[in-house]
Design a protein around this motif. Structure first.
Motif, PDB file in Angstrom:
ATOM      1  N   ALA A 144       0.751  -1.317  -0.082  1.00  0.00           N
ATOM      2  CA  ALA A 144       0.026  -0.040  -0.179  1.00  0.00           C
ATOM      3  C   ALA A 144       0.856   1.225  -0.045  1.00  0.00           C
ATOM      4  N   THR A 145       0.995   2.142  -1.023  1.00  0.00           N
ATOM      5  CA  THR A 145       1.624   3.313  -1.133  1.00  0.00           C
ATOM      6  C   THR A 145       0.945   4.223  -1.755  1.00  0.00           C
ATOM      7  N   ARG A 146       1.368   5.624  -1.326  1.00  0.00           N
ATOM      8  CA  ARG A 146       0.965   6.645  -1.870  1.00  0.00           C
ATOM      9  C   ARG A 146       2.143   7.669  -2.404  1.00  0.00           C
ATOM     10  N   GLN A 147       2.100   7.983  -3.539  1.00  0.00           N
ATOM     11  CA  GLN A 147       3.307   8.590  -4.105  1.00  0.00           C
ATOM     12  C   GLN A 147       3.025   9.807  -5.297  1.00  0.00           C
ATOM     13  N   ARG A 148       3.845  10.394  -5.424  1.00  0.00           N
ATOM     14  CA  ARG A 148       3.698  11.514  -6.576  1.00  0.00           C
ATOM     15  C   ARG A 148       4.732  11.051  -7.872  1.00  0.00           C
ATOM     16  N   GLY A 149       3.966  10.834  -8.812  1.00  0.00           N
ATOM     17  CA  GLY A 149       4.807  10.429 -10.140  1.00  0.00           C
ATOM     18  C   GLY A 149       4.597  11.564 -11.189  1.00  0.00           C
ATOM     19  N   PHE A 150       5.265  11.463 -12.343  1.00  0.00           N
ATOM     20  CA  PHE A 150       5.231  11.998 -13.300  1.00  0.00           C
ATOM     21  C   PHE A 150       3.765  11.933 -13.974  1.00  0.00           C
ATOM     22  N   GLY A 151       3.177  13.078 -14.668  1.00  0.00           N
ATOM     23  CA  GLY A 151       1.939  12.887 -15.436  1.00  0.00           C
ATOM     24  C   GLY A 151       2.274  12.652 -17.045  1.00  0.00           C
ATOM     25  N   ILE A 152       1.360  12.529 -17.629  1.00  0.00           N
ATOM     26  CA  ILE A 152       1.203  12.518 -19.123  1.00  0.00           C
ATOM     27  C   ILE A 152       1.931  13.792 -19.730  1.00  0.00           C
ATOM     28  N   PRO A 153       2.782  13.832 -20.721  1.00  0.00           N
ATOM     29  CA  PRO A 153       3.343  14.957 -21.045  1.00  0.00           C
ATOM     30  C   PRO A 153       2.368  15.789 -21.808  1.00  0.00           C
ATOM     31  N   GLN A 154       2.420  17.016 -21.842  1.00  0.00           N
ATOM     32  CA  GLN A 154       1.382  17.918 -22.616  1.00  0.00           C
ATOM     33  C   GLN A 154      -0.043  17.228 -22.568  1.00  0.00           C
ATOM     34  N   GLY A 155      -0.404  16.669 -21.431  1.00  0.00           N
ATOM     35  CA  GLY A 155      -1.717  16.169 -21.350  1.00  0.00           C
ATOM     36  C   GLY A 155      -2.412  16.220 -20.104  1.00  0.00           C
ATOM     37  N   GLY A 156      -1.791  17.326 -19.169  1.00  0.00           N
ATOM     38  CA  GLY A 156      -2.361  17.521 -17.828  1.00  0.00           C
ATOM     39  C   GLY A 156      -1.162  17.894 -17.158  1.00  0.00           C
ATOM     40  N   PRO A 157      -1.319  17.780 -15.781  1.00  0.00           N
ATOM     41  CA  PRO A 157      -0.275  18.479 -14.793  1.00  0.00           C
ATOM     42  C   PRO A 157       0.866  17.773 -15.017  1.00  0.00           C
ATOM     43  N   PRO A 158       2.035  18.349 -14.744  1.00  0.00           N
ATOM     44  CA  PRO A 158       3.173  17.596 -14.677  1.00  0.00           C
ATOM     45  C   PRO A 158       3.456  16.366 -13.854  1.00  0.00           C
ATOM     46  N   THR A 159       2.898  16.662 -12.590  1.00  0.00           N
ATOM     47  CA  THR A 159       2.912  15.256 -11.588  1.00  0.00           C
ATOM     48  C   THR A 159       1.728  14.907 -11.047  1.00  0.00           C
ATOM     49  N   VAL A 160       1.423  13.836 -10.648  1.00  0.00           N
ATOM     50  CA  VAL A 160       0.311  13.253 -10.297  1.00  0.00           C
ATOM     51  C   VAL A 160       0.124  12.479  -9.034  1.00  0.00           C
ATOM     52  N   LEU A 161      -0.663  12.941  -8.264  1.00  0.00           N
ATOM     53  CA  LEU A 161      -0.647  12.133  -6.766  1.00  0.00           C
ATOM     54  C   LEU A 161      -1.606  11.098  -6.720  1.00  0.00           C
ATOM     55  N   TYR A 162      -1.044   9.940  -6.364  1.00  0.00           N
ATOM     56  CA  TYR A 162      -2.188   8.750  -6.411  1.00  0.00           C
ATOM     57  C   TYR A 162      -1.693   7.640  -5.299  1.00  0.00           C
ATOM     58  N   ASN A 163      -2.723   6.717  -5.246  1.00  0.00           N
ATOM     59  CA  ASN A 163      -2.634   5.610  -4.216  1.00  0.00           C
ATOM     60  C   ASN A 163      -2.391   4.311  -5.145  1.00  0.00           C
ATOM     61  N   LEU A 164      -1.738   3.370  -4.435  1.00  0.00           N
ATOM     62  CA  LEU A 164      -1.565   2.133  -4.991  1.00  0.00           C
ATOM     63  C   LEU A 164      -1.673   0.915  -4.158  1.00  0.00           C
TER      64      LEU A 164
END
Length: 488
Positions: free
Chosen positions: A118-138
């Motif tokens: 169970a992790t919560r992390q911030r990763g790179f988003g889709i280039p030119q398709g949204g914010p530069p980073t995404v915060l999500y759980n796994l």
């Protein structure tokens, strides 16, 4: 490199897929008798007892009971029960067997593990398709299984090698147990013999001092020379100087015996009465061909040989392909509802095949090292067998000469005792002076010292011969099956 691998593979195919030696011990010479000359059927009679050497008889498990001494039996039982060295060896054997069970289970059966994440992390988003980073759980939970096929017997050979090491430890434990019993018996006999020698020597010192006092009185009266007085004083002092060494040796023997029993030296057991011990009338002499199965040291060398042979198989199997399969299944998702639903199902299955191609010659060098180690184990086995034959031959020779020496010493002691009794009777009649009777008694006591030494030597060498015969074959087979049953 490829040519060498092909040659090794061809040799293995011709050898019925055997990757290593069979581990059988080399053929050893089977002498008709142990020593340079055949052993006698029986020893000479000494102190009214003769020992019969029973050729072909089986070893005696609890041979110390043949001395017919309850006190000695109690000491041996206590030592076998309370010795820290023996307990440490026994615990080491238990640990080795558990390690073998662990290795067998991990190498022959699949490995199955359960894991969760169970992790919560911030990763790179889709280039030119949204914010530069995404915060999500796994959230991920799955069961994983893995199994390596033992195609060329690497695991089997490794398990056989470790099982042989376990057998070797078992035989070494039996050898330690038998050696401890023999050391306790010889220590108790030695302490009893030293006690008897001290008693006799103290009497000799007392007689010598009486002679010195008598010489002083006669010198004062003018009936003895100064040289006679000084010689008597020197003789008394020389005899008295032997006592400290005897007492030190006696105390050291008692202290060593106490430690063998698991006691502190201040709690050393009381000395046995040497006369209460009965020399065993029948002593087994195992045939040389059967000694290979009864001696635990030879059996331990045999186990070491089998372990080294299995290591050759391990080193050879490492040259060939290895096949593994793995599978996993579980649930996962970016939130709990998704992870627990059917949409979150995860699974994987796969196989891997690896073939060593180039390891800088390490694998071939390891195989050559394993073969050299096996050859060394073969030679060590031969040396162990030869040393065992020598041990039995020397002990038999010592026991035969002990009986001869005791017979002569006993004859001399009996003659000196009768002469001392006659001299004492003549003193009572006034036919000879008291100093003549003291001289006769001193001769008897000196002869008695020789008898005590010869008697204790025969009893100690009898214990050594029982020890040299090893354990009955049935008990040796039970110990050797300990590792095999673990593998099964």
């Amino acid at each position: 490199m490829n040519r060498r691998l092909l040659m090794i593979a061809a040799c293995i195919a011709l050898g019925a897929c055997a990757l290593g030696p069979d581990g059988k011990p080399p053929a050893m010479p089977q002498p008709a008798h142990y020593g340079a000359k055949p052993q006698a059927d029986a020893s000479v009679t000494a102190e009214g007892a003769s020992q019969r050497f029973v050729a072909g008889a089986a070893p005696v498990p609890e041979w110390w009971k043949l001395y017919r001494s309850d006190a000695l039996n109690v000491l041996v039982d206590e030592g076998l029960r309370a010795s820290p060295n023996l307990a440490a060896a026994d615990k080491g054997l238990v640990a080795a067997r558990e390690q073998l069970r662990a290795q067998v289970g991990s190498s022959l059966l699949p490995q199955i593990d359960a894991g969760g994440q169970a992790t919560r992390q911030r990763g790179f988003g889709i280039p030119q398709g949204g914010p530069p980073t995404v915060l999500y759980n796994l959230f991920v939970g799955q069961i994983q299984a893995q199994y390596t096929f033992d195609l060329f017997g690497a695991a089997r050979y490794a398990n056989a090698s470790l099982a042989a090491q376990v057998d070797q430890q078992a035989f070494q434990l039996d050898a330690a147990r038998r050696a401890l019993a023999a050391n306790i018996v010889t220590g108790a006999i030695g302490a009893a013999a030293l006690h008897a020698q001290i008693d006799v020597t103290e009497r000799l010192v007392a007689l010598a001092r009486d002679d010195a006092h008598d010489a002083e009185r006669r010198y004062a009266l003018g009936s003895a020379s100064r040289a006679d007085m000084l010689n008597a004083q020197q003789n008394a002092a020389s005899l008295a100087s032997q006592l400290p060494g005897l007492r030190a040796q006696w105390l050291a023997t008692r202290h060593a015996l106490a430690v063998l029993l698991g006691r502190t030296p201040d709690r050393a057991p009381d000395d046995l009465d040497l006369a209460s011990l009965t020399v065993p009338p029948d002593v087994p002499v195992v045939l040389p061909s059967e000694l290979l199965q009864t001696r635990p040291d030879i059996q331990a060398a045999d186990s070491a040989l089998k372990g080294a042979a299995a290591q050759v198989g391990v080193a050879t199997a490492q040259l060939f392909p290895s096949l593994s399969i793995s599978a996993s299944m579980g649930k996962g998702g970016f939130d709990w509802p998704t992870a627990l639903s059917g949409a979150g199902a995860l699974w994987s299955v796969g196989a891997s095949l690896s073939q060593p191609l180039f390891h800088g010659g390490a694998l071939l060098a390891q195989r050559r090292a394993a073969i050299a180690t096996y050859d060394a184990a073969v030679e060590q086995y031969k040396q162990t067998v030869l040393a065992a034959f020598q041990n039995v031959a020397n002990t038999l020779a010592s026991l035969e000469t002990d009986s001869e020496a005791l017979a002569f010493a006993d004859t001399a002691s009996n003659a000196a005792r009768d002469a001392s009794s006659d001299a004492a009777a003549r003193v009572r009649l006034g036919a000879i002076p008291p100093r003549a009777a003291r001289g006769s008694e001193q001769q008897y006591l000196n002869a008695r010292l020789s008898t005590i030494r010869a008697s204790s030597a025969r009893m100690s060498d009898t214990a050594a011969l029982f020890q040299a015969m090893g354990s009955p074959v049935a008990s040796a087979e039970r110990m050797s099956k300990g590792g095999e049953s673990t593998i099964k």
